[in-house]
Structures are given as C-alpha cells and as structure tokens.
Design an enzyme around this catalytic site. Structure first.
Site, PDB file in Angstrom:
ATOM      1  N   CYS A  42       0.838  -1.211   0.000  1.00 26.64           N
ATOM      2  CA  CYS A  42       0.000   0.000   0.000  1.00 26.64           C
ATOM      3  C   CYS A  42       0.870   1.257   0.000  1.00 26.64           C
ATOM      4  CB  CYS A  42      -0.920  -0.010   1.215  1.00 26.64           C
ATOM      5  SG  CYS A  42      -2.076   1.371   1.221  1.00 26.64           S
ATOM      6  N   CYS A  64       0.220   4.856   7.000  1.00 26.24           N
ATOM      7  CA  CYS A  64      -0.442   4.659   8.302  1.00 26.24           C
ATOM      8  C   CYS A  64       0.539   3.912   9.212  1.00 26.24           C
ATOM      9  CB  CYS A  64      -1.737   3.872   8.121  1.00 26.24           C
ATOM     10  SG  CYS A  64      -2.769   4.516   6.780  1.00 26.24           S
ATOM     11  N   CYS A  77       0.341   0.117  10.341  1.00 26.40           N
ATOM     12  CA  CYS A  77      -0.114  -0.905   9.406  1.00 26.40           C
ATOM     13  C   CYS A  77       0.999  -1.770   8.816  1.00 26.40           C
ATOM     14  CB  CYS A  77      -0.909  -0.244   8.288  1.00 26.40           C
ATOM     15  SG  CYS A  77      -1.721  -1.457   7.226  1.00 26.40           S
ATOM     16  N   CYS A  89     -16.403  -9.686   5.208  1.00 32.74           N
ATOM     17  CA  CYS A  89     -15.755  -8.393   4.952  1.00 32.74           C
ATOM     18  C   CYS A  89     -14.471  -8.603   4.157  1.00 32.74           C
ATOM     19  CB  CYS A  89     -15.385  -7.715   6.265  1.00 32.74           C
ATOM     20  SG  CYS A  89     -16.748  -7.607   7.421  1.00 32.74           S
ATOM     21  N   CYS A 134     -19.385  -6.742   3.120  1.00 35.57           N
ATOM     22  CA  CYS A 134     -18.729  -5.484   3.504  1.00 35.57           C
ATOM     23  C   CYS A 134     -17.415  -5.439   2.734  1.00 35.57           C
ATOM     24  CB  CYS A 134     -18.453  -5.492   5.007  1.00 35.57           C
ATOM     25  SG  CYS A 134     -17.538  -4.039   5.583  1.00 35.57           S
ATOM     26  N   CYS A 163     -19.606   1.351   8.171  1.00 35.10           N
ATOM     27  CA  CYS A 163     -18.853   0.733   9.249  1.00 35.10           C
ATOM     28  C   CYS A 163     -17.644   1.640   9.463  1.00 35.10           C
ATOM     29  CB  CYS A 163     -18.423  -0.673   8.831  1.00 35.10           C
ATOM     30  SG  CYS A 163     -17.297  -1.450  10.004  1.00 35.10           S
ATOM     31  N   ARG A 170     -18.145  -3.095  17.580  1.00 38.25           N
ATOM     32  CA  ARG A 170     -17.373  -4.324  17.358  1.00 38.25           C
ATOM     33  C   ARG A 170     -16.046  -4.288  18.098  1.00 38.25           C
ATOM     34  NH1 ARG A 170     -16.913  -4.620  12.035  1.00 38.25           N
ATOM     35  NH2 ARG A 170     -19.026  -5.405  11.993  1.00 38.25           N
TER      36      ARG A 170
HETATM   37  N1  SAM Z   1      -6.785   0.321   3.192  1.00 37.20           N
HETATM   38  C1  SAM Z   1      -8.075   0.396   3.724  1.00 37.20           C
HETATM   39  C2  SAM Z   1      -8.209   1.485   4.760  1.00 37.20           C
HETATM   40  O1  SAM Z   1      -7.218   1.988   5.237  1.00 37.20           O
HETATM   41  O2  SAM Z   1      -9.347   1.823   5.067  1.00 37.20           O
HETATM   42  C3  SAM Z   1      -8.583  -0.903   4.292  1.00 37.20           C
HETATM   43  C4  SAM Z   1      -7.710  -1.764   5.150  1.00 37.20           C
HETATM   44  S1  SAM Z   1      -7.119  -1.089   6.697  1.00 37.20           S
HETATM   45  C5  SAM Z   1      -6.026  -2.353   7.172  1.00 37.20           C
HETATM   46  C6  SAM Z   1      -8.527  -1.217   7.778  1.00 37.20           C
HETATM   47  C7  SAM Z   1      -8.374  -0.796   9.220  1.00 37.20           C
HETATM   48  O3  SAM Z   1      -7.653  -1.757   9.930  1.00 37.20           O
HETATM   49  C8  SAM Z   1      -7.638   0.480   9.496  1.00 37.20           C
HETATM   50  O4  SAM Z   1      -8.439   1.604   9.289  1.00 37.20           O
HETATM   51  C9  SAM Z   1      -7.261   0.319  10.958  1.00 37.20           C
HETATM   52  O5  SAM Z   1      -8.283   0.846  11.784  1.00 37.20           O
HETATM   53  C10 SAM Z   1      -7.193  -1.181  11.141  1.00 37.20           C
HETATM   54  N2  SAM Z   1      -5.815  -1.624  11.383  1.00 37.20           N
HETATM   55  C11 SAM Z   1      -4.819  -1.712  10.483  1.00 37.20           C
HETATM   56  N3  SAM Z   1      -3.677  -2.154  11.048  1.00 37.20           N
HETATM   57  C12 SAM Z   1      -3.950  -2.347  12.354  1.00 37.20           C
HETATM   58  C13 SAM Z   1      -3.180  -2.774  13.470  1.00 37.20           C
HETATM   59  N4  SAM Z   1      -1.889  -3.084  13.361  1.00 37.20           N
HETATM   60  N5  SAM Z   1      -3.789  -2.864  14.672  1.00 37.20           N
HETATM   61  C14 SAM Z   1      -5.094  -2.554  14.806  1.00 37.20           C
HETATM   62  N6  SAM Z   1      -5.876  -2.137  13.785  1.00 37.20           N
HETATM   63  C15 SAM Z   1      -5.313  -2.021  12.575  1.00 37.20           C
HETATM   64 FE1  SF4 Z   2      -2.929   1.181   3.366  1.00 38.03          FE
HETATM   65 FE2  SF4 Z   2      -2.839   0.017   5.760  1.00 38.03          FE
HETATM   66 FE3  SF4 Z   2      -3.270   2.639   5.586  1.00 38.03          FE
HETATM   67 FE4  SF4 Z   2      -5.217   0.914   4.781  1.00 38.03          FE
HETATM   68  S1  SF4 Z   2      -4.432   1.175   6.864  1.00 38.03           S
HETATM   69  S2  SF4 Z   2      -4.489   2.780   3.701  1.00 38.03           S
HETATM   70  S3  SF4 Z   2      -3.896  -0.742   3.965  1.00 38.03           S
HETATM   71  S4  SF4 Z   2      -1.391   1.561   4.955  1.00 38.03           S
END
Ligand code: SAM
Ligand code: SF4
Ligand code: DTB
Length: 330
Positions: free
Chosen positions: A70, A74, A77, A114, A145, A205, A277
């Site tokens: 990606c 973030c 992530c 999902c 979802c 959601c 959730r």
């Molecule tokens: N890329 C899309 C987005 O950012 O909306 C979808 C996937 S992203 C992984 C979905 C959510 O997973 C994020 O908004 C975050 O809240 C949660 N998430 C991601 N990594 C995480 C982590 N290490 N621990 C807890 N929640 C996490």
């Molecule tokens: Fe990309 Fe992870 Fe951020 Fe979703 S949460 S936009 S997968 S870096």
C-alpha cells in the site's frame, strides 16, 4: 433518610449531560471517560439493554483479498510499502478462492463477510472484479462489507448497484493526532468517502484504533466525531493496536486494558443503536478483559483465525468463552 442509604447513593451517579444541540460534544464524551469505572459500565449496560439483547453477539469474518504494497504511511499498518514488516505482497485474489472462504465463514456462523484490500483507493480495473465478488458473495446468503480505501466519484454508486451492504472506512484517530499517525491522506479525505458511501444508502462501518500513543482526550475526540456523524455509523469497530514489527508504532507502550474497556463503554453510550465491534487486539487480550468489553456493550466481533494479516482467536477459544459467559451468537 439515613445519609448512607442505597437510595442516597443512587442519586450520586455522575451523569454528564449531552450537548444541547443533541450531539455529543467532546467535553461530554471526555466526562464519560472520567466516570468511576462502575458508573461507566452501569451507564453502558443501561443503554445496551434498552436497544439490544445483551447476551447476543454478531460475528463477521474478514478476508484480505489484496495484501500489502500500500502507498499509504499509516504508521500502525503491516501493509504499507514504506515499512519493512516482512509481509509478502499478494495480488487481488481470484473470485473462486474468495467464494470458498465466504462459504466456509457462512457455514461457521458468520453473518457478514468483509473483504479488505490494501489500496489508497481502488483503480478502475480493480473495482470490477471486486463488484463481482460482492455480487457472488451475496448470493451465498451472507451480508457483504468491503474496505478498499478512499472512493472516487461514481465508485460508491457502483458498489451499491452490486448490492454491497456495508463499507468500512475508519476515522482511526482524533483530528489533532491524525497527522502524527498518517501523512499521506487526511481525516477530511476519510470523511468525504464516508459521505459518498452514505449518499448511496450503503451502511457505514466506521471506527478507530486505540493504543497508538494517543491520550484520553484524543480518544474522546474520536468517539465524539463518530457519534456526531448523522446518523452515527451502523457498525463501529474499535481496534486495539496490534503492534507490528517494522512499523513506527512497533514499540508503543501498551494501553491499559481497562482504558480499552472504557472506550468500548463510551462508544456504546454515545452510539446506542450501533453495533460496537470488539475488533483487532482480541488475540492479545485475556478472556477476562474481553468479558468486560461485552459487559461494556460490545456486541460484535471478527470471527475466524485471521484478521487481515494478523492472528485472531481460534473459534474454539471464542466458543469456550461464550459458553462461560452465556453469550449466544446471532
Ligand atoms: N486500506 C483500507 C483502509 O485503510 O481503510 C482498508 C484496510 S485497513 C487495514 C482497515 C483498518 O484496519 C484500518 O483503518 C485500521 O483501523 C485497522 N488496522 C490496520 N492495522 C492495524 C493494526 N496493526 N492494529 C489494529 N488495527 C489495525
Ligand atoms: Fe494502506 Fe494500511 Fe493505511 Fe489501509 S491502513 S491505507 S492498507 S497503509
Ligand atoms: C477494522 O476496523 N478492523 C479490521 C477491518 N476493519 C478491516 C482490520 C483489522 C486489521 C488488524 C491488523 C491486521 O490483521 O493486519
């Protein structure tokens, strides 16, 4: 009346007022966080029991349909290509493989499937196969979802036409703290996508993550913002940070589990009719802390061995805990 009578105690509960305009102000939400723990849980139970069966838990199952690589940064992530997390990037899954996972999830009792993709935003050529997944998963008789990142004009409409039930797009953290966690998009970008989804009549959601190193005020800001969406999201995932080696947050101090429980309770009180959730972080949580989360008003979980890239409690652990607590799944 005796000064120590139970009735006298009953009137000493702190009851922070709602903001006059009917929305939850940050100060009112912050006051909920400050309540004595028992008073907070009592308030959450009162609200929960008014709107839901307190012993019933909804289950959704997650599948990462496109993993890693990606562009976004973030800092929690595993899937950002900016961090060396050791994750293997995989392309968009084939429809048949997704359907096999969806059938298995349905047969194990999940009511929603999902599908998550690690995109900043779906490209046009990516959207069509995802629409096909939505159409076909729905035919299995299970809710759908997707979480695909930010949507461009017209994309929410096509998802609605495919029959999508929910779109997941989290606000993640407080506006004031957002820039510390993500710099490649803004909270307003996220709100814009939620608005596009909502305009199409797709259910929202949206939740966040706690344990990123934010303070209590930031948690209150996040919950106040979610509760002030009109209407609040139908589904509110509260994620506990799962620390990922190689990300900037790999060594952030662990949040006090009781503060996590408080966050669930505050979400329940401020979003009375939403499913709250208990999302990421259950694998790292004791059964007893999870029990407190259900007591605080969580009434939905992700079921299945995996979240997107990290482990989730096995179904026999969930079943054993639910049996101990007398919870049933819906
Ligand atoms: N890329 C899309 C987005 O950012 O909306 C979808 C996937 S992203 C992984 C979905 C959510 O997973 C994020 O908004 C975050 O809240 C949660 N998430 C991601 N990594 C995480 C982590 N290490 N621990 C807890 N929640 C996490
Ligand atoms: Fe990309 Fe992870 Fe951020 Fe979703 S949460 S936009 S997968 S870096
Ligand atoms: C949400 O709020 N949590 C889920 C789902 N929506 C997409 C994702 C949790 C991801 C946890 C870390 C991982 O497994 O990569």
């Amino acid at each position: 009346m005796n000064a120590c009578s139970p009735a006298e105690h009953a009137v000493t509960f702190h009851r922070p007022a709602r903001a006059p305009e009917g929305e939850w102000s940050t100060d009112a939400v912050a006051a909920l966080f400050e309540l004595p723990f028992s008073d907070l849980i009592f308030r959450a139970q009162e609200v929960h029991r008014k709107h839901f069966d307190p012993n019933a838990i909804q289950r959704s199952t997650l599948l990462s349909i496109k993993t890693g690589g990606c562009s976004e940064d973030c800092s929690y992530c595993s899937q950002s290509k900016r961090y060396r997390t050791g994750l293997t990037e995989t392309p968009l899954m084939a429809l048949e493989d997704v359907l096999e996972m969806a059938r298995a999830a349905r047969d194990k009792g999940a009511t929603r499937f999902c599908m998550g993709a690690a995109w900043r935003s779906p490209k046009e050529r990516d959207l069509e196969p995802v629409l096909e997944m939505v159409r076909e998963v729905k035919k299995l008789g299970i809710e759908t979802c997707v979480t695909l990142g930010m949507l461009k004009d017209g994309q929410a409409e096509r998802l609605r036409e495919a029959g999508l039930d929910y779109y997941n797009h989290n606000l993640d953290t407080a506006r004031e703290f957002y820039g510390e966690i993500v710099t490649t998009h803004t909270l307003d970008d996220r709100l814009e996508t939620i608005e596009k989804v909502r305009r199409q009549g797709i259910k929202v959601c949206a939740g966040g993550i706690v344990g990123l190193g934010e303070n209590r005020r930031a948690r209150a800001v996040l919950i106040a913002q979610l509760a002030s969406l009109t209407p609040p999201p139908e589904s509110v995932p509260i994620n506990g940070l799962v620390p990922i080696a190689g990300t900037p947050l790999e060594a952030v101090p662990t949040l006090d589990p009781l503060e996590f429980v408080r966050t669930i309770a505050v979400a329940r009180i401020t979003m009375p009719t939403s499913f709250v959730r208990l999302s990421a972080g259950r694998q790292q949580m004791s059964d007893e802390v999870q029990a407190l989360c259900y007591l605080a008003g969580a009434n939905s979980i992700f079921a299945g061995d995996r979240l997107l890239t990290t482990d989730n409690p096995a179904s026999d652990r969930d079943a054993a805990l639910f049996a101990r607590l007398g919870l049933r799944t819906i």
